[in-house]
Design an enzyme around this catalytic site. Sequence first.
Site, PDB file in Angstrom:
ATOM      1  N   ALA A 310      22.078  52.773   7.337  1.00 22.71           N
ATOM      2  CA  ALA A 310      21.634  51.563   7.329  1.00 22.71           C
ATOM      3  C   ALA A 310      20.272  50.991   8.173  1.00 22.71           C
ATOM      4  O   ALA A 310      18.994  49.911   7.790  1.00 22.71           O
ATOM      5  CB  ALA A 310      22.729  50.486   8.366  1.00 22.71           C
ATOM      6  N   TYR A 311      20.031  51.850   9.058  1.00 28.10           N
ATOM      7  CA  TYR A 311      18.530  51.894   9.767  1.00 28.10           C
ATOM      8  C   TYR A 311      17.496  52.287   9.329  1.00 28.10           C
ATOM      9  O   TYR A 311      16.445  51.602   8.967  1.00 28.10           O
ATOM     10  CB  TYR A 311      18.165  52.951  11.293  1.00 28.10           C
ATOM     11  CG  TYR A 311      17.024  52.318  11.651  1.00 28.10           C
ATOM     12  CD1 TYR A 311      16.914  51.809  13.056  1.00 28.10           C
ATOM     13  CD2 TYR A 311      15.883  53.366  11.966  1.00 28.10           C
ATOM     14  CE1 TYR A 311      16.060  51.536  13.549  1.00 28.10           C
ATOM     15  CE2 TYR A 311      14.636  53.185  12.113  1.00 28.10           C
ATOM     16  CZ  TYR A 311      14.710  52.335  13.216  1.00 28.10           C
ATOM     17  OH  TYR A 311      13.579  51.824  14.044  1.00 28.10           O
ATOM     18  N   ARG A 312      17.723  53.159   8.231  1.00 31.20           N
ATOM     19  CA  ARG A 312      16.638  53.639   6.619  1.00 31.20           C
ATOM     20  C   ARG A 312      16.436  52.778   6.330  1.00 31.20           C
ATOM     21  O   ARG A 312      15.660  52.651   5.719  1.00 31.20           O
ATOM     22  CB  ARG A 312      17.337  54.966   7.088  1.00 31.20           C
ATOM     23  CG  ARG A 312      16.774  55.930   7.858  1.00 31.20           C
ATOM     24  CD  ARG A 312      17.155  57.784   6.997  1.00 31.20           C
ATOM     25  NE  ARG A 312      17.120  58.472   8.637  1.00 31.20           N
ATOM     26  CZ  ARG A 312      18.380  58.949   8.563  1.00 31.20           C
ATOM     27  NH1 ARG A 312      19.672  59.321   7.866  1.00 31.20           N
ATOM     28  NH2 ARG A 312      18.756  60.023   9.757  1.00 31.20           N
TER      29      ARG A 312
END
Length: 402
Positions: A310-312
């Site tokens: 999700a962060y990437r």
Amino acid sequence: MDFTQWIHDKNSSSHWWFVKRLSANDTGQTDSHQVGIYIPKRLTDNILKHISRTDIKNPDLHLPAKIDSHGMPQQTVRVIYYNSKKHENKPKGRDEQRITQWNTDLSDSPLQDGANTGAIAIFSFELDPNSGQATGINAWICTGLEEENLLESLIGEVLPGELLEERADNLLSGFIPAKQVAKTRLILPEHWRTAFPSGKEIIDYLDENFRFQTTDPDKLLTDRRREEYKLFLEVEKLHVLDQVQAGFQSVDDFISLANSVSNRRKSRSGKSLEIHLEDIFRKFGLTEFGTQCRTEGNKKPDFLFPSCEAYRDNGFNQDKLRMLAVKTTCKDRWRQILNEANRIPYKHLFTLQEGVSENQFREMQDENVILVVPEKLKEKYPKVVQSKILSLKDFINHTKSV
């Protein structure tokens, strides 16, 4: 004076060390009536026997003292045993030993400076060669990470709330006495007798076999760490005690074993807090997270929520991203987390440090760092900041809601 030289000068049987991280209470940040540096009973029983008594009220002793790290001139401090609980049989009386009057002869003592909250302080008691009793104190307050790292490489990690005291030459030769704790109630697996288990194995075994009497994440973390340490000491005893009782053929053999014990303890303590948090998150329904994800500049934050992927994903709403860094102490380490996850403007930091100064807390706020501490530790922070600190339970519930 150079810290390395100071350590070398005190490395002898004529000095007794007391080492701790300064709490907000120690540095006068909590408006507590308990002024001064708390010292453990074992220390007074060994080298301050003059005050280790209950037949008179509040026995005390005055000693010359110098804070060498800050070039302070010699002063006179008071070592006192507040003993109303035992001397007057008051159930709610005091039963504690402290070193007070740091600001009496001199003003602006570094030991009463809020900026030093969380710093490692060493109190080196000089001993009379005949009686073995303390005749004076030289103190050193570590002024940064370089000094703290040097000290911890010699004596092991100094955790918040823990009190380490022993003859200086013993500590500095790798002999690190374990805290006096009750024996674990668990039966150790047979195969642990031949192979020392990893920290993860010990924690997993504890989780499967010990029933904790709490449903509160903050208390559960504290209880788990306490029981894990008991279990670790029992395993250590299996692998070390026979060697100690058999004796040593040379000093080098003793030092080799002592260093092996010291290194294992350092390795264990460095990772256990993250493992406990990971397990507690799952137990309380916070199941979506990534650990040691790689972010910008090859940084690796301890926890990312809801996941590394999700962060990437630049299409993922960054308002739903959370980061949690984990550091047992934060005084000189909190700035290390500022660039660990650039997409997340507010950084959460979990710590076991017993307080920070109001100034440092404002610096953290200015950099969008939000402190997370076990609920019980909140009272060790200045009252004006307590409402702005999250407990572990607060963090879990807030992150789940996001």
